[in-house]
Design a protein around this motif. Structure first.
Motif, PDB file in Angstrom:
ATOM      1  N   ALA A  59       0.826  -1.205   0.000  1.00 29.70           N
ATOM      2  CA  ALA A  59       0.000   0.000   0.000  1.00 29.70           C
ATOM      3  C   ALA A  59       0.866   1.263   0.000  1.00 29.70           C
ATOM      4  CB  ALA A  59      -0.929   0.000   1.212  1.00 29.70           C
ATOM      5  N   VAL A  60       1.976   1.234   0.730  1.00 29.06           N
ATOM      6  CA  VAL A  60       2.893   2.380   0.742  1.00 29.06           C
ATOM      7  C   VAL A  60       3.454   2.613  -0.667  1.00 29.06           C
ATOM      8  CG1 VAL A  60       5.103   3.247   1.606  1.00 29.06           C
ATOM      9  CG2 VAL A  60       3.493   2.140   3.179  1.00 29.06           C
ATOM     10  N   VAL A  61       3.893   1.537  -1.322  1.00 31.76           N
ATOM     11  CA  VAL A  61       4.445   1.666  -2.669  1.00 31.76           C
ATOM     12  C   VAL A  61       3.373   2.151  -3.647  1.00 31.76           C
ATOM     13  CG1 VAL A  61       5.517   0.428  -4.581  1.00 31.76           C
ATOM     14  CG2 VAL A  61       6.212  -0.066  -2.243  1.00 31.76           C
ATOM     15  N   ALA A  62       2.163   1.610  -3.535  1.00 30.82           N
ATOM     16  CA  ALA A  62       1.079   2.028  -4.431  1.00 30.82           C
ATOM     17  C   ALA A  62       0.754   3.506  -4.243  1.00 30.82           C
ATOM     18  CB  ALA A  62      -0.158   1.177  -4.177  1.00 30.82           C
ATOM     19  N   GLU A  63       0.770   3.969  -2.990  1.00 31.99           N
ATOM     20  CA  GLU A  63       0.506   5.388  -2.718  1.00 31.99           C
ATOM     21  C   GLU A  63       1.596   6.267  -3.326  1.00 31.99           C
ATOM     22  OE1 GLU A  63      -1.891   8.340  -0.554  1.00 31.99           O
ATOM     23  OE2 GLU A  63      -2.233   6.248  -1.085  1.00 31.99           O
ATOM     24  N   ALA A  64       2.846   5.867  -3.183  1.00 31.90           N
ATOM     25  CA  ALA A  64       3.946   6.629  -3.773  1.00 31.90           C
ATOM     26  C   ALA A  64       3.870   6.621  -5.289  1.00 31.90           C
ATOM     27  CB  ALA A  64       5.281   6.054  -3.308  1.00 31.90           C
ATOM     28  N   SER A  65       3.501   5.484  -5.860  1.00 36.47           N
ATOM     29  CA  SER A  65       3.370   5.376  -7.313  1.00 36.47           C
ATOM     30  C   SER A  65       2.266   6.293  -7.843  1.00 36.47           C
ATOM     31  CB  SER A  65       3.068   3.918  -7.690  1.00 36.47           C
ATOM     32  OG  SER A  65       2.769   3.801  -9.060  1.00 36.47           O
ATOM     33  N   GLN A  66       1.122   6.289  -7.182  1.00 38.83           N
ATOM     34  CA  GLN A  66       0.026   7.153  -7.603  1.00 38.83           C
ATOM     35  C   GLN A  66       0.414   8.619  -7.497  1.00 38.83           C
ATOM     36  OE1 GLN A  66      -3.059   5.964  -8.874  1.00 38.83           O
ATOM     37  NE2 GLN A  66      -3.020   8.106  -9.549  1.00 38.83           N
ATOM     38  N   GLY A  67       1.131   8.957  -6.421  1.00 37.89           N
ATOM     39  CA  GLY A  67       1.583  10.331  -6.268  1.00 37.89           C
ATOM     40  C   GLY A  67       2.514  10.766  -7.386  1.00 37.89           C
ATOM     41  N   LEU A  68       3.409   9.870  -7.804  1.00 37.57           N
ATOM     42  CA  LEU A  68       4.324  10.172  -8.899  1.00 37.57           C
ATOM     43  C   LEU A  68       3.563  10.396 -10.208  1.00 37.57           C
ATOM     44  CD1 LEU A  68       7.190  10.367 -10.109  1.00 37.57           C
ATOM     45  CD2 LEU A  68       7.183   7.867 -10.289  1.00 37.57           C
ATOM     46  N   ARG A  69       2.591   9.536 -10.494  1.00 33.11           N
ATOM     47  CA  ARG A  69       1.817   9.674 -11.734  1.00 33.11           C
ATOM     48  C   ARG A  69       0.993  10.956 -11.738  1.00 33.11           C
ATOM     49  NH1 ARG A  69       0.883   4.149 -10.786  1.00 33.11           N
ATOM     50  NH2 ARG A  69      -1.259   4.582 -10.110  1.00 33.11           N
ATOM     51  N   ASP A  70       0.314  11.222 -10.635  1.00 25.95           N
ATOM     52  CA  ASP A  70      -0.525  12.423 -10.560  1.00 25.95           C
ATOM     53  C   ASP A  70       0.321  13.685 -10.676  1.00 25.95           C
ATOM     54  OD1 ASP A  70      -2.686  10.752 -10.201  1.00 25.95           O
ATOM     55  OD2 ASP A  70      -2.876  11.119  -8.042  1.00 25.95           O
ATOM     56  N   MET A  71       1.451  13.709  -9.993  1.00 19.23           N
ATOM     57  CA  MET A  71       2.336  14.864 -10.028  1.00 19.23           C
ATOM     58  C   MET A  71       2.839  15.122 -11.445  1.00 19.23           C
ATOM     59  SD  MET A  71       6.047  15.139  -8.172  1.00 19.23           S
ATOM     60  CE  MET A  71       6.726  13.902  -9.281  1.00 19.23           C
ATOM     61  N   SER A  72       3.288  14.060 -12.110  1.00 20.94           N
ATOM     62  CA  SER A  72       3.829  14.206 -13.458  1.00 20.94           C
ATOM     63  C   SER A  72       2.770  14.710 -14.435  1.00 20.94           C
ATOM     64  CB  SER A  72       4.388  12.863 -13.925  1.00 20.94           C
ATOM     65  OG  SER A  72       4.876  12.953 -15.239  1.00 20.94           O
ATOM     66  N   ALA A  73       1.566  14.157 -14.342  1.00 21.25           N
ATOM     67  CA  ALA A  73       0.496  14.577 -15.254  1.00 21.25           C
ATOM     68  C   ALA A  73       0.114  16.034 -15.019  1.00 21.25           C
ATOM     69  CB  ALA A  73      -0.715  13.671 -15.074  1.00 21.25           C
ATOM     70  N   ALA A  74       0.038  16.443 -13.755  1.00 23.69           N
ATOM     71  CA  ALA A  74      -0.338  17.827 -13.447  1.00 23.69           C
ATOM     72  C   ALA A  74       0.716  18.807 -13.954  1.00 23.69           C
ATOM     73  CB  ALA A  74      -0.539  17.988 -11.943  1.00 23.69           C
ATOM     74  N   GLY A 106       8.376   4.456  -0.274  1.00 24.62           N
ATOM     75  CA  GLY A 106       7.898   3.760  -1.467  1.00 24.62           C
ATOM     76  C   GLY A 106       9.024   3.419  -2.408  1.00 24.62           C
ATOM     77  N   PHE A 107       9.930   4.375  -2.654  1.00 25.33           N
ATOM     78  CA  PHE A 107      11.070   4.095  -3.525  1.00 25.33           C
ATOM     79  C   PHE A 107      11.957   3.016  -2.925  1.00 25.33           C
ATOM     80  CE2 PHE A 107       9.966   7.626  -6.164  1.00 25.33           C
ATOM     81  CZ  PHE A 107      10.640   7.409  -7.355  1.00 25.33           C
ATOM     82  N   ARG A 108      12.198   3.109  -1.628  1.00 24.52           N
ATOM     83  CA  ARG A 108      13.100   2.143  -1.006  1.00 24.52           C
ATOM     84  C   ARG A 108      12.491   0.732  -1.026  1.00 24.52           C
ATOM     85  NH1 ARG A 108      16.154   3.517   4.599  1.00 24.52           N
ATOM     86  NH2 ARG A 108      16.129   5.510   3.510  1.00 24.52           N
ATOM     87  N   LEU A 109      11.219   0.640  -0.689  1.00 25.42           N
ATOM     88  CA  LEU A 109      10.572  -0.671  -0.641  1.00 25.42           C
ATOM     89  C   LEU A 109      10.455  -1.300  -2.026  1.00 25.42           C
ATOM     90  CD1 LEU A 109       7.687   0.149   1.860  1.00 25.42           C
ATOM     91  CD2 LEU A 109       9.473  -1.568   2.231  1.00 25.42           C
ATOM     92  N   SER A 110      10.243  -0.472  -3.045  1.00 29.78           N
ATOM     93  CA  SER A 110      10.011  -1.027  -4.377  1.00 29.78           C
ATOM     94  C   SER A 110      11.296  -1.381  -5.113  1.00 29.78           C
ATOM     95  CB  SER A 110       9.209  -0.039  -5.237  1.00 29.78           C
ATOM     96  OG  SER A 110      10.008   1.041  -5.673  1.00 29.78           O
ATOM     97  N   CYS A 111      12.407  -0.845  -4.650  1.00 28.25           N
ATOM     98  CA  CYS A 111      13.640  -0.970  -5.434  1.00 28.25           C
ATOM     99  C   CYS A 111      14.754  -1.748  -4.764  1.00 28.25           C
ATOM    100  CB  CYS A 111      14.169   0.422  -5.788  1.00 28.25           C
ATOM    101  SG  CYS A 111      12.987   1.465  -6.661  1.00 28.25           S
ATOM    102  N   ASP A 112      14.850  -1.719  -3.452  1.00 26.47           N
ATOM    103  CA  ASP A 112      15.986  -2.355  -2.810  1.00 26.47           C
ATOM    104  C   ASP A 112      15.600  -3.219  -1.637  1.00 26.47           C
ATOM    105  OD1 ASP A 112      17.088   0.216  -3.812  1.00 26.47           O
ATOM    106  OD2 ASP A 112      16.717   0.906  -1.798  1.00 26.47           O
ATOM    107  N   GLY A 113      16.642  -3.736  -1.077  1.00 25.49           N
ATOM    108  CA  GLY A 113      16.579  -4.250   0.270  1.00 25.49           C
ATOM    109  C   GLY A 113      15.866  -5.562   0.441  1.00 25.49           C
ATOM    110  N   GLU A 114      15.290  -5.663   1.627  1.00 19.17           N
ATOM    111  CA  GLU A 114      14.806  -6.951   2.090  1.00 19.17           C
ATOM    112  C   GLU A 114      13.582  -7.442   1.335  1.00 19.17           C
ATOM    113  OE1 GLU A 114      15.550  -5.491   6.559  1.00 19.17           O
ATOM    114  OE2 GLU A 114      14.849  -4.250   4.907  1.00 19.17           O
TER     115      GLU A 114
END
Length: 227
Positions: A59-74, A106-114
């Motif tokens: 859910a954290v990653v999905a929220e960050a992803s939606q924020g990125l898409r909305d920001m870019s489109a605006a 969101g970036f950290r969870l989706s890209c690296d680590g555990e």
């Protein structure tokens, strides 16, 4: 306040609290009781919204992803040229990484680590950068002979590098760092006619997010924004 509104607020509070806990403790060491207490609710309330810790992370990653898409489109809707939209979006992204725990986690969870969680936000960012470069090429504002994939890779590598370095030293997420990158790259990317219209410090076309706005470069260029 209706029951549905309360549930939505609780879910958002849990996502934000989870982002802070994941950032502070890492995925493996994060505890659901810390997440629920940070949101001011019981663990039972957390389990009403999320089955387990993995679901909270998603859910954290999905929220960050939606924020990125909305920001870019605006930003694209408010900006005249694709190249300026690319610069402005990168500045807005760095603003979010500096000021928004959901974006950082969101970036950290989706890209690296555990535990990498879908979607991959760096790949989403790469896709958006490439879209804007393709748009610039179609509009004739991209310099002749530019390899768009190489330009996209360089942009993503730099912004992703700032994100990683900024975890330990916030100076890497300072606006002037990104402005310096664009001062180096834009003369190579843009046509001679387009370059004077571009502002490497960003035009301020990003929608208001409540985060600290980027500082302008002292030697900013004239922008091509609509009046």
């Amino acid at each position: 306040m209706t029951k549905q509104e309360r549930a939505t607020r609780t879910r958002q509070a849990l996502i934000r609290s989870a982002a802070v806990v994941f950032e502070q403790h890492g995925y493996a060491q994060a505890r659901l009781v810390l997440i629920s207490s940070g949101a001011g609710v019981s663990t039972g309330a957390l389990h009403f919204h999320f089955e387990n810790k993995a679901a909270v992370a998603e859910a954290v990653v999905a929220e960050a992803s939606q924020g990125l898409r909305d920001m870019s489109a605006a930003i694209r809707r408010r900006t005249d040229t694709a190249l300026q939209a690319l610069v402005d979006t990168s500045h807005a992204l760095v603003d979010r990484l500096r000021g928004d725990p959901v974006s950082r986690a969101g970036f950290r969870l989706s890209c690296d680590g555990e535990r990498a969680a879908a979607p991959d936000l760096r790949m989403e960012w790469h896709h958006r950068v490439r879209e804007l470069l393709d748009e610039a090429a179609a509009a004739g504002t991209l310099a002749h002979g530019i390899a768009r994939e190489e330009a996209a890779a360089a942009t993503v590598a730099v912004t992703a590098g700032f994100e990683v370095l900024g975890r330990h030293d916030a100076e890497w997420l300072s606006p002037y760092r990104l402005t310096g990158f664009w001062q180096l790259l834009l003369p190579r990317l843009a046509t001679a006619a387009t370059l004077p219209l571009l502002d490497p410090a960003g035009t301020g076309a990003a929608p208001s997010t409540g985060l600290t706005p980027s500082r302008r470069s002292p030697s900013k260029r004239r922008t091509g924004r609509r009046r």
